[in-house]
Motif scaffolding. Structure first.
Motif, PDB file in Angstrom:
ATOM      1  N   GLU A 117       6.745 -12.629   8.209  1.00 18.44           N
ATOM      2  CA  GLU A 117       6.311 -11.453   7.463  1.00 18.44           C
ATOM      3  C   GLU A 117       7.566 -10.705   7.020  1.00 18.44           C
ATOM      4  O   GLU A 117       8.366 -10.270   7.851  1.00 18.44           O
ATOM      5  CB  GLU A 117       5.430 -10.552   8.328  1.00 18.44           C
ATOM      6  CG  GLU A 117       4.129 -11.218   8.763  1.00 18.44           C
ATOM      7  CD  GLU A 117       3.266 -10.317   9.624  1.00 18.44           C
ATOM      8  OE1 GLU A 117       3.655  -9.138   9.829  1.00 18.44           O
ATOM      9  OE2 GLU A 117       2.219 -10.781  10.100  1.00 18.44           O
ATOM     10  N   TYR A 118       7.732 -10.587   5.709  1.00 20.61           N
ATOM     11  CA  TYR A 118       8.937  -9.982   5.145  1.00 20.61           C
ATOM     12  C   TYR A 118       8.518  -8.713   4.419  1.00 20.61           C
ATOM     13  O   TYR A 118       7.764  -8.764   3.448  1.00 20.61           O
ATOM     14  CB  TYR A 118       9.603 -10.964   4.179  1.00 20.61           C
ATOM     15  CG  TYR A 118      10.975 -10.564   3.685  1.00 20.61           C
ATOM     16  CD1 TYR A 118      12.106 -11.257   4.084  1.00 20.61           C
ATOM     17  CD2 TYR A 118      11.151  -9.498   2.807  1.00 20.61           C
ATOM     18  CE1 TYR A 118      13.376 -10.902   3.629  1.00 20.61           C
ATOM     19  CE2 TYR A 118      12.399  -9.129   2.351  1.00 20.61           C
ATOM     20  CZ  TYR A 118      13.508  -9.835   2.757  1.00 20.61           C
ATOM     21  OH  TYR A 118      14.751  -9.478   2.308  1.00 20.61           O
ATOM     22  N   GLU A 119       8.993  -7.573   4.905  1.00 23.12           N
ATOM     23  CA  GLU A 119       8.691  -6.292   4.276  1.00 23.12           C
ATOM     24  C   GLU A 119       9.976  -5.748   3.648  1.00 23.12           C
ATOM     25  O   GLU A 119      11.031  -5.772   4.270  1.00 23.12           O
ATOM     26  CB  GLU A 119       8.157  -5.298   5.306  1.00 23.12           C
ATOM     27  CG  GLU A 119       6.882  -5.758   5.997  1.00 23.12           C
ATOM     28  CD  GLU A 119       6.455  -4.817   7.106  1.00 23.12           C
ATOM     29  OE1 GLU A 119       6.938  -3.660   7.114  1.00 23.12           O
ATOM     30  OE2 GLU A 119       5.668  -5.235   7.975  1.00 23.12           O
ATOM     31  N   GLU A 120       9.847  -5.263   2.429  1.00 20.97           N
ATOM     32  CA  GLU A 120      11.020  -4.785   1.695  1.00 20.97           C
ATOM     33  C   GLU A 120      10.621  -3.583   0.851  1.00 20.97           C
ATOM     34  O   GLU A 120       9.666  -3.651   0.084  1.00 20.97           O
ATOM     35  CB  GLU A 120      11.541  -5.918   0.815  1.00 20.97           C
ATOM     36  CG  GLU A 120      12.791  -5.610   0.041  1.00 20.97           C
ATOM     37  CD  GLU A 120      13.220  -6.835  -0.766  1.00 20.97           C
ATOM     38  OE1 GLU A 120      14.023  -7.624  -0.232  1.00 20.97           O
ATOM     39  OE2 GLU A 120      12.731  -7.019  -1.892  1.00 20.97           O
ATOM     40  N   ASP A 121      11.360  -2.504   1.016  1.00 22.62           N
ATOM     41  CA  ASP A 121      11.071  -1.301   0.242  1.00 22.62           C
ATOM     42  C   ASP A 121      12.399  -0.665  -0.161  1.00 22.62           C
ATOM     43  O   ASP A 121      13.288  -0.479   0.689  1.00 22.62           O
ATOM     44  CB  ASP A 121      10.247  -0.310   1.068  1.00 22.62           C
ATOM     45  CG  ASP A 121       9.910   0.944   0.286  1.00 22.62           C
ATOM     46  OD1 ASP A 121       9.200   0.832  -0.735  1.00 22.62           O
ATOM     47  OD2 ASP A 121      10.365   2.033   0.679  1.00 22.62           O
ATOM     48  N   THR A 144      -1.859  -3.283   0.696  1.00 18.36           N
ATOM     49  CA  THR A 144      -1.645  -2.250   1.707  1.00 18.36           C
ATOM     50  C   THR A 144      -2.511  -1.039   1.377  1.00 18.36           C
ATOM     51  O   THR A 144      -3.005  -0.893   0.251  1.00 18.36           O
ATOM     52  CB  THR A 144      -0.167  -1.832   1.769  1.00 18.36           C
ATOM     53  OG1 THR A 144       0.203  -1.268   0.499  1.00 18.36           O
ATOM     54  CG2 THR A 144       0.725  -3.035   2.065  1.00 18.36           C
ATOM     55  N   ARG A 186      12.222  -5.423   6.845  1.00 16.48           N
ATOM     56  CA  ARG A 186      11.754  -5.876   8.163  1.00 16.48           C
ATOM     57  C   ARG A 186      11.419  -7.363   8.086  1.00 16.48           C
ATOM     58  O   ARG A 186      10.704  -7.800   7.181  1.00 16.48           O
ATOM     59  CB  ARG A 186      10.511  -5.097   8.590  1.00 16.48           C
ATOM     60  CG  ARG A 186       9.988  -5.487   9.981  1.00 16.48           C
ATOM     61  CD  ARG A 186       8.662  -4.813  10.270  1.00 16.48           C
ATOM     62  NE  ARG A 186       8.211  -5.049  11.634  1.00 16.48           N
ATOM     63  CZ  ARG A 186       6.967  -4.831  12.066  1.00 16.48           C
ATOM     64  NH1 ARG A 186       6.059  -4.341  11.225  1.00 16.48           N
ATOM     65  NH2 ARG A 186       6.632  -5.087  13.320  1.00 16.48           N
ATOM     66  N   HIS A 242       0.931 -12.044  -0.859  1.00 15.04           N
ATOM     67  CA  HIS A 242       1.336 -10.646  -1.003  1.00 15.04           C
ATOM     68  C   HIS A 242       0.150  -9.767  -0.583  1.00 15.04           C
ATOM     69  O   HIS A 242      -0.740  -9.487  -1.388  1.00 15.04           O
ATOM     70  CB  HIS A 242       1.739 -10.348  -2.438  1.00 15.04           C
ATOM     71  CG  HIS A 242       2.960 -11.086  -2.884  1.00 15.04           C
ATOM     72  ND1 HIS A 242       4.218 -10.533  -2.852  1.00 15.04           N
ATOM     73  CD2 HIS A 242       3.118 -12.354  -3.343  1.00 15.04           C
ATOM     74  CE1 HIS A 242       5.094 -11.414  -3.288  1.00 15.04           C
ATOM     75  NE2 HIS A 242       4.461 -12.524  -3.589  1.00 15.04           N
ATOM     76  N   ARG A 296      14.967  -5.289  11.910  1.00 17.69           N
ATOM     77  CA  ARG A 296      14.865  -4.287  10.850  1.00 17.69           C
ATOM     78  C   ARG A 296      16.262  -3.884  10.382  1.00 17.69           C
ATOM     79  O   ARG A 296      17.197  -3.782  11.179  1.00 17.69           O
ATOM     80  CB  ARG A 296      14.118  -3.042  11.331  1.00 17.69           C
ATOM     81  CG  ARG A 296      12.694  -3.320  11.816  1.00 17.69           C
ATOM     82  CD  ARG A 296      12.107  -2.080  12.483  1.00 17.69           C
ATOM     83  NE  ARG A 296      10.871  -2.377  13.177  1.00 17.69           N
ATOM     84  CZ  ARG A 296       9.669  -1.971  12.786  1.00 17.69           C
ATOM     85  NH1 ARG A 296       9.546  -1.228  11.696  1.00 17.69           N
ATOM     86  NH2 ARG A 296       8.588  -2.289  13.475  1.00 17.69           N
ATOM     87  N   THR A 303       6.171  -6.543   0.089  1.00 17.99           N
ATOM     88  CA  THR A 303       5.757  -7.207   1.322  1.00 17.99           C
ATOM     89  C   THR A 303       5.152  -8.565   1.001  1.00 17.99           C
ATOM     90  O   THR A 303       4.335  -8.690   0.103  1.00 17.99           O
ATOM     91  CB  THR A 303       4.737  -6.338   2.079  1.00 17.99           C
ATOM     92  OG1 THR A 303       5.356  -5.093   2.427  1.00 17.99           O
ATOM     93  CG2 THR A 303       4.257  -7.029   3.347  1.00 17.99           C
TER      94      THR A 303
END
Length: 678
Positions: A596-600, A558, A624, A555, A635, A588
Motif C-alpha cells: 500500500e503506497y500513499e503519497e500526498d 477515500t 507511506r 486506486h 513513513r 494512494t
C-alpha cells in the motif's frame, strides 16, 4: 489503446543485482561493492538477443512499476531483453543518492551497459531509452560512447542542463520547478528500500542512505550562471561525442521540446531522427491529454530493429523531423485531443520555414507588471492532468504590453520552430527580467497561449556571466521563445505580450518592480513561418497505441474529497496572491504484491503584488509504504521552503522518517545562498 498478449515470443522476467566496479561495502547481503537493482524481461528463446536499458531513480518495484509493465514486457515479447535499473541510492539499489546525472551515476550507467552486453543471452548490442531523467542519462551515457551502446530513444529530455531544464530559464531562477523538483527529489531520495526485494538488510541500507541525503537545492542555487557544473552532462557542449543513433522525441506541451530541434540540426542526418507531437511530459502511447496518442512502442521497435538487429525496414527513410502543427483552439487547461496535422521536414533548419519579421508599433511604453503576473502560466511540467495548461490569457495580457498583428483573409499563418524577439529596452535599475508570450487571439477576444520565452537581462551577453544594466541606457536584446508548431487562422490576431514579471515561474529580484521602458521603433517579433505543404506531409502516419497487459494497481477511493489541482487565493487587503498546487503524481495505490503506497504533496507559491522580496515557496510531502500482512510500515515526511532577500536565497529543508511510530531519522537544514545572478 490496444492491449497485446499475443507476442511473437513468450516472455519471462527476473530481478537481479548488477555489481558495480569498485565502490564501498554495503549491507546488501553480499558483503561486496555496490549493487544496482534490476528487473529483466526476456523472450523465451535459445538465441541471444539485444538488450534495452531504462535507468532511473524512481523505484522499479513500485513507483514506475505500472508504466514499466506497459512497455518492458512488450519489448521482450518482440525479441529484446528489456531491462529496468534503479540508480544508485534509490529503490533497492545500494549506495547513497547523489546529484542529478553526476559522474558516478553516469559511470554506473556505462557499467550496466557493459554488463548487459557481456551476458550470454545478449548479442552484445545494447540500446537505451527513457523519458525525462531516463532520457537525460541516455543521451549523456551515449556521449560517453560505450562500445556496446548502438542506439537510444530519448523522450522529453534536454541537451542543455542550464538553459533547458528545471533550474533556470533565460538565465533566471525557475522558481516553480527549481523549488518543486528539489523538494520532490528530497522526498524521493528519503524513501526506504522495500524489504520484500531488498532483504533483511533494508533498514541499514535506509539509514545509510539517509545519512547521505543532501537537499539538491543547495547545489543548484550555488551555481547561478552557466558554469562547469551545468556544462557537465550537457551534451550540447560536444554533440560529436555521441556515437549512438538517436531518436529524439518531445511534445509541444513539454518544456524540453527544443532539444529535439537542436539534436536533428546538430547530429549527422544518417543517425538521428526527431519526432514532436502535441503531447505533455509523457510517453506518446499513454493516451494522456493532450492527444492524439500514437503507436509509440511500434515506432521505437522499428528503430531498435534497424539499429540493433540490422533490419532494412525503412526507418531512416522517414523525414528527419516529423512534427505536429496544432490548429487554432480555444484556451483550456486540458484537451483530450488537439486539432492539427503531421508534417515532415527532410532537413533542419528547413528551407520551407522562412523567418518573417513583424515590427512593433507605437510610442515608448513603460512596463512594470504586478509581481503576481504569471499566475495563469499553467504547470511547468504538464503531465496530462486537468489543470495543467494555461487558461485564457486575457488577465495576463492586461498586465503586459501587447502588440497585435492581424492574420489577413486567405491562408493561415503557420509557424514551425522557435519564434524570437528583439527588444530595445531602457532600465533605471541594474537587474530585471523580460517575458514574452505569443498568443492566438480569436475574434471573441479569447487569448490562447501558443509559446513563451524569458530573459534575465543580466544574462543578455551570455548565460555564463551576469552583467548589470547601465542605468538609463537603451540596449537591444534578442532571445528565442520555445519552439512550437501552430496555425493562426484568418480573422485571428497574433498577439505578442511582454511583461516584467512572471511569478512563480521566474523568481523576481529586488528593484525589478521598477520594470523597463520599451521602444517599439527598434523592436521586432520574428516568426518561423512554414510555406506550402510538403509532399512529405501526406506520408506521415502512425499505428494506434499498443501496450502490454497492465499491472493491476488499484486506486482506492477515500472519504476525503481530493484537493483542487490549482487554486489562486487573493488577500485583497494585503495585496498578497497565493497559488496552491496539488501536483498529483499518483496518490494512494495498492499493488498486486500487497504494497500500500500513499503519497500526498502540496506546493504553495506566495507573493505580494508590489514587492519582489515577498516571494515565498513551500512544499510538503508525505509518503507511506505499508505491507499490512508483513507488519511493515515506513513513513517519510518532508518540508521545503525558499525565500529571498536583497542578499540571497534562504532555504529550509526538513526530513522525518519513521518505522511504525518510531522516528528513525530527523534532520533540518537551513542555508543562506548569496544571489550573484539568477
Amino acid at each position: 489503446m490496444i492491449i497485446r498478449t499475443d507476442f511473437p515470443y513468450a516472455t519471462t522476467h527476473e530481478d537481479v543485482r548488477i555489481p558495480m566496479p569498485g565502490g564501498t561495502a554495503q549491507a546488501e547481503g553480499s558483503g561486496g561493492g555496490v549493487q544496482l537493482y534490476a528487473r529483466i524481461w526476456r523472450p523465451v528463446t535459445d538465441e541471444p538477443v539485444p538488450a534495452l536499458l531504462e535507468y532511473l531513480p524512481y523505484r522499479l518495484t513500485d513507483w514506475t512499476a505500472p508504466r514499466d509493465r506497459q512497455r518492458h514486457p512488450w519489448y521482450a515479447g518482440h525479441g529484446y531483453a528489456s531491462v529496468r535499473v534503479d540508480v544508485r541510492g534509490h529503490g533497492c539499489s545500494g549506495g547513497r543518492p547523489g546529484d542529478e546525472y553526476d559522474a558516478r551515476e553516469l559511470a554506473d550507467g556505462v557499467a550496466v551497459v557493459e554488463w548487459l552486453a557481456a551476458q550470454p543471452w545478449c548479442t552484445g548490442a545494447v540500446g537505451m531509452f527513457g523519458i525525462s531523467w531516463g532520457g537525460f542519462n541516455s543521451l549523456q551515457i551515449a556521449a560517453l560512447a560505450p562500445r556496446a551502446l548502438k542506439a537510444v530513444v530519448t523522450v522529453c529530455s534536454t541537451d542543455d542542463r542550464y538553459d533547458n531544464d528545471v533550474h533556470y530559464m533565460g538565465g533566471s531562477v525557475l522558481a516553480v520547478d527549481m523549488h518543486a523538483w528539489a523538494a520532490t527529489m528530497l522526498a524521493f531520495a528519503s524513501r526506504p528500500p522495500d524489504p520484500r526485494y531488498a532483504g533483511d538488510g533494508w533498514r541499514q541500507m535506509w539509514l545509510d542512505r539517509l545519512e547521505g541525503v543532501e537537499p539538491l537545492i543547495h547545489t543548484w542555487l550555488s551555481h547561478q550562471t552557466r558554469d562547469a557544473y551545468w556544462r557537465h552532462g550537457s551534451v550540447c557542449e560536444d554533440y560529436g561525442a555521441i556515437g549512438a543513433a538517436v531518436l529524439a522525441v518531445g511534445g509541444w506541451h513539454d518544456p524540453y521540446r527544443d532539444t529535439v530541434l537542436r539534436l536533428v540540426s546538430a547530429l549527422p542526418a544518417s543517425r538521428v531522427r526527431g519526432l514532436i507531437g502535441p503531447w505533455s511530459h509523457q510517453y506518446p502511447d499513454r493516451g494522456l491529454p493532450p492527444g492524439p496518442a500514437i503507436g509509440f512502442l511500434q515506432e521505437t521497435l522499428r528503430w531498435w530493429d534497424h539499429w540493433l538487429k540490422g533490419a532494412d525496414n525503412g526507418v531512416m527513410d522517414e523525414p528527419l523531423l516529423r512534427a505536429w502543427i496544432s490548429g487554432s483552439h480555444p484556451p483550456a487547461t486540458t484537451y483530450e485531443e488537439l486539432p492539427g496535422r503531421w508534417v515532415g521536414e527532410k532537413a533542419w533548419p528547413s528551407p520551407s520555414v522562412v523567418p518573417v519579421s513583424y515590427g512593433l508599433q507605437g510610442a515608448p511604453v513603460t512596463v512594470a507588471s504586478p509581481q503576481h503576473t504569471g499566475l495563469d502560466a499553467g504547470r511547468f511540467f504538464p503531465f496530462g492532468n486537468d489543470a495543467d495548461l494555461p487558461p485564457d490569457q486575457r488577465e495576463e495580457d492586461a498586465k503586459s504590453a501587447c502588440f497585435e498583428f492581424p492574420v489577413p483573409d486567405g491562408e493561415p499563418v503557420e509557424i514551425l520552430g522557435r519564434p524570437s524577439v528583439t527588444l530595445r529596452l531602457r532600465m533605471d535599475v541594474p537587474y530585471g527580467q523580460v517575458v514574452a508570450r505569443l498568443c492566438d487571439v480569436a475574434p471573441d477576444g479569447a487569448s490562447t497561449l501558443v509559446t513563451r520565452g524569458a530573459l534575465n537581462l543580466s544574462a543578455r551577453h551570455g548565460r555564463d556571466r551576469a552583467v548589470p544594466w547601465r542605468a538609463g541606457a537603451y540596449e537591444d536584446v534578442t532571445f528565442e521563445l520555445n519552439g512550437i508548431g501552430h496555425s493562426f487562422p484568418p480573422g485571428h490576431r497574433i498577439r505578442l505580450a511582454l511583461s516584467s514579471a512572471y511569478w512563480p515561474w521566474i523568481w523576481p529580484r529586488a528593484g525589478s518592480e521598477a520594470g523597463w521602458t520599451l521602444d517599439p521603433a527598434g523592436s521586432t517579433l520574428e516568426l518561423p513561418v512554414r510555406g506550402s505543404a510538403s509532399p512529405l506531409d501526406a506520408g506521415i502516419a502512425f499505428e494506434p497505441p499498443e501496450q502490454a497487459e497492465p499491472l493491476g494497481v488499484v486506486h482506492p477511493e477515500t472519504l476525503d474529497a481530493p484537493r483542487p489541482e490549482r487554486v489562486v487565493v487573493r488577500d485583497v487587503a494585503r495585496g498578497v496572491w497565493r497559488l496552491e498546487v496539488d501536483p498529483r503524481y499518483g496518490g494512494t495505490r495498492v499493488y498486486p504484491d500487497g504494497l500500500e503506497y500513499e503519497e500526498d504533496a502540496a506546493e504553495v507559491y506566495e507573493i505580494q503584488q508590489s514587492d519582489p522580496l515577498s516571494a515565498r515557496t513551500r512544499s510538503e510531502w508525505r509518503i507511506r509504504l505499508h505491507r499490512p500482512e508483513e507488519g511493515w510500515d515506513a513513513r517519510v515526511e518532508t518540508r521545503s521552503e525558499i525565500s529571498c532577500d536583497e542578499g540571497g536565497f534562504l532555504t529550509v529543508n526538513e526530513v522525518v522518517c519513521r518505522e511504525g511510530d518510531e522516528v528513525l531519522f530527523h534532520r533540518t537544514w537551513q542555508r543562506r545562498l548569496p544571489r550573484a545572478a539568477g
